[in-house]
Write a protein that holds these residues in place. Structure first.
Motif, PDB file in Angstrom:
ATOM      1  N   GLU A  98       0.729  30.070   3.577  1.00  0.00           N
ATOM      2  CA  GLU A  98       1.093  29.934   4.988  1.00  0.00           C
ATOM      3  C   GLU A  98       2.019  28.741   5.186  1.00  0.00           C
ATOM      4  O   GLU A  98       3.037  28.841   5.854  1.00  0.00           O
ATOM      5  N   ASN A  99       1.656  27.590   4.615  1.00  0.00           N
ATOM      6  CA  ASN A  99       2.531  26.415   4.671  1.00  0.00           C
ATOM      7  C   ASN A  99       2.098  25.394   3.624  1.00  0.00           C
ATOM      8  O   ASN A  99       0.995  25.463   3.094  1.00  0.00           O
ATOM      9  N   ALA A 100       2.996  24.470   3.363  1.00  0.00           N
ATOM     10  CA  ALA A 100       2.721  23.372   2.428  1.00  0.00           C
ATOM     11  C   ALA A 100       3.371  22.113   2.965  1.00  0.00           C
ATOM     12  O   ALA A 100       4.462  22.166   3.526  1.00  0.00           O
ATOM     13  N   LYS A 101       2.674  21.007   2.806  1.00  0.00           N
ATOM     14  CA  LYS A 101       3.187  19.719   3.284  1.00  0.00           C
ATOM     15  C   LYS A 101       3.014  18.683   2.181  1.00  0.00           C
ATOM     16  O   LYS A 101       1.977  18.626   1.523  1.00  0.00           O
ATOM     17  N   ASP A 102       4.033  17.882   1.998  1.00  0.00           N
ATOM     18  CA  ASP A 102       3.999  16.788   1.036  1.00  0.00           C
ATOM     19  C   ASP A 102       4.348  15.519   1.799  1.00  0.00           C
ATOM     20  O   ASP A 102       5.414  15.457   2.422  1.00  0.00           O
ATOM     21  N   ARG A 103       3.455  14.534   1.784  1.00  0.00           N
ATOM     22  CA  ARG A 103       3.663  13.315   2.568  1.00  0.00           C
ATOM     23  C   ARG A 103       3.560  12.089   1.676  1.00  0.00           C
ATOM     24  O   ARG A 103       2.715  12.028   0.784  1.00  0.00           O
ATOM     25  N   PHE A 104       4.424  11.131   1.949  1.00  0.00           N
ATOM     26  CA  PHE A 104       4.400   9.853   1.234  1.00  0.00           C
ATOM     27  C   PHE A 104       4.647   8.736   2.235  1.00  0.00           C
ATOM     28  O   PHE A 104       5.583   8.830   3.037  1.00  0.00           O
ATOM     29  N   SER A 105       3.821   7.736   2.203  1.00  0.00           N
ATOM     30  CA  SER A 105       4.038   6.575   3.066  1.00  0.00           C
ATOM     31  C   SER A 105       3.774   5.311   2.253  1.00  0.00           C
ATOM     32  O   SER A 105       2.992   5.320   1.301  1.00  0.00           O
ATOM     33  N   GLU A 106       4.446   4.240   2.641  1.00  0.00           N
ATOM     34  CA  GLU A 106       4.240   2.965   1.970  1.00  0.00           C
ATOM     35  C   GLU A 106       4.521   1.838   2.950  1.00  0.00           C
ATOM     36  O   GLU A 106       5.217   2.021   3.941  1.00  0.00           O
ATOM     37  N   ALA A 150       0.844  -1.191   0.000  1.00  0.00           N
ATOM     38  CA  ALA A 150       0.000   0.000   0.000  1.00  0.00           C
ATOM     39  C   ALA A 150       0.881   1.244   0.000  1.00  0.00           C
ATOM     40  O   ALA A 150       1.933   1.264   0.646  1.00  0.00           O
ATOM     41  N   ALA A 151       0.448   2.249  -0.744  1.00  0.00           N
ATOM     42  CA  ALA A 151       1.187   3.516  -0.804  1.00  0.00           C
ATOM     43  C   ALA A 151       0.191   4.665  -0.776  1.00  0.00           C
ATOM     44  O   ALA A 151      -0.932   4.548  -1.279  1.00  0.00           O
ATOM     45  N   ASN A 152       0.609   5.763  -0.175  1.00  0.00           N
ATOM     46  CA  ASN A 152      -0.241   6.945  -0.082  1.00  0.00           C
ATOM     47  C   ASN A 152       0.621   8.191  -0.274  1.00  0.00           C
ATOM     48  O   ASN A 152       1.694   8.311   0.319  1.00  0.00           O
ATOM     49  N   HIS A 153       0.144   9.092  -1.094  1.00  0.00           N
ATOM     50  CA  HIS A 153       0.833  10.357  -1.326  1.00  0.00           C
ATOM     51  C   HIS A 153      -0.196  11.465  -1.192  1.00  0.00           C
ATOM     52  O   HIS A 153      -1.249  11.410  -1.809  1.00  0.00           O
ATOM     53  N   SER A 154       0.100  12.448  -0.363  1.00  0.00           N
ATOM     54  CA  SER A 154      -0.822  13.570  -0.192  1.00  0.00           C
ATOM     55  C   SER A 154      -0.047  14.878  -0.108  1.00  0.00           C
ATOM     56  O   SER A 154       1.092  14.914   0.356  1.00  0.00           O
ATOM     57  N   THR A 155      -0.691  15.919  -0.588  1.00  0.00           N
ATOM     58  CA  THR A 155      -0.110  17.258  -0.545  1.00  0.00           C
ATOM     59  C   THR A 155      -1.149  18.204   0.039  1.00  0.00           C
ATOM     60  O   THR A 155      -2.304  18.188  -0.393  1.00  0.00           O
ATOM     61  N   GLY A 156      -0.741  18.991   1.010  1.00  0.00           N
ATOM     62  CA  GLY A 156      -1.632  19.979   1.609  1.00  0.00           C
ATOM     63  C   GLY A 156      -1.023  21.365   1.530  1.00  0.00           C
ATOM     64  O   GLY A 156       0.176  21.539   1.753  1.00  0.00           O
ATOM     65  N   VAL A 157      -1.850  22.327   1.186  1.00  0.00           N
ATOM     66  CA  VAL A 157      -1.381  23.708   1.061  1.00  0.00           C
ATOM     67  C   VAL A 157      -2.372  24.606   1.796  1.00  0.00           C
ATOM     68  O   VAL A 157      -3.580  24.484   1.600  1.00  0.00           O
ATOM     69  N   ASN A 158      -1.868  25.496   2.644  1.00  0.00           N
ATOM     70  CA  ASN A 158      -2.711  26.442   3.378  1.00  0.00           C
ATOM     71  C   ASN A 158      -2.348  27.876   2.994  1.00  0.00           C
ATOM     72  O   ASN A 158      -1.172  28.229   2.929  1.00  0.00           O
ATOM     73  N   PHE A 159      -3.400  28.656   2.761  1.00  0.00           N
ATOM     74  CA  PHE A 159      -3.232  30.075   2.465  1.00  0.00           C
ATOM     75  C   PHE A 159      -3.938  30.903   3.525  1.00  0.00           C
ATOM     76  O   PHE A 159      -4.950  30.492   4.068  1.00  0.00           O
ATOM     77  N   ARG A 160      -3.399  32.050   3.808  1.00  0.00           N
ATOM     78  CA  ARG A 160      -4.044  33.000   4.713  1.00  0.00           C
ATOM     79  C   ARG A 160      -3.899  34.388   4.089  1.00  0.00           C
ATOM     80  O   ARG A 160      -2.791  34.811   3.785  1.00  0.00           O
ATOM     81  N   LYS A 161      -5.019  35.035   3.906  1.00  0.00           N
ATOM     82  CA  LYS A 161      -5.043  36.374   3.297  1.00  0.00           C
ATOM     83  C   LYS A 161      -4.261  36.395   1.982  1.00  0.00           C
ATOM     84  O   LYS A 161      -3.394  37.234   1.747  1.00  0.00           O
TER      85      LYS A 161
END
Length: 54
Positions: free
Chosen positions: A40-48, A25-36
């Motif tokens: 604000e931040n960005a996260k890139d995650r990968f797990s297997e 099993a593998a999972n890849h996700s990317t999260g991006v947060n903006f403020r005004k």
């Protein structure tokens, strides 16, 4: 990862298992947060992972 799965299957057979299932099993996700309208931040995650079911 394929080679690791083959090794796991060989170990199961060597241990005497009549049946074995190897799964991956593998999972890849990317999260991006903006403020005004500014980044604000960005996260890139990968797990297997790999497992054996006897």
């Amino acid at each position: 990862m394929y080679e690791l799965a083959r090794k796991a299957l060989k170990l199961a057979e060597k241990a005497g298992a009549e049946e074995a299932e190897i799964y991956y099993a593998a999972n890849h996700s990317t999260g991006v947060n903006f403020r005004k309208d500014a980044l604000e931040n960005a996260k890139d995650r990968f797990s297997e992972g790999i497992g054996i079911r006897l």
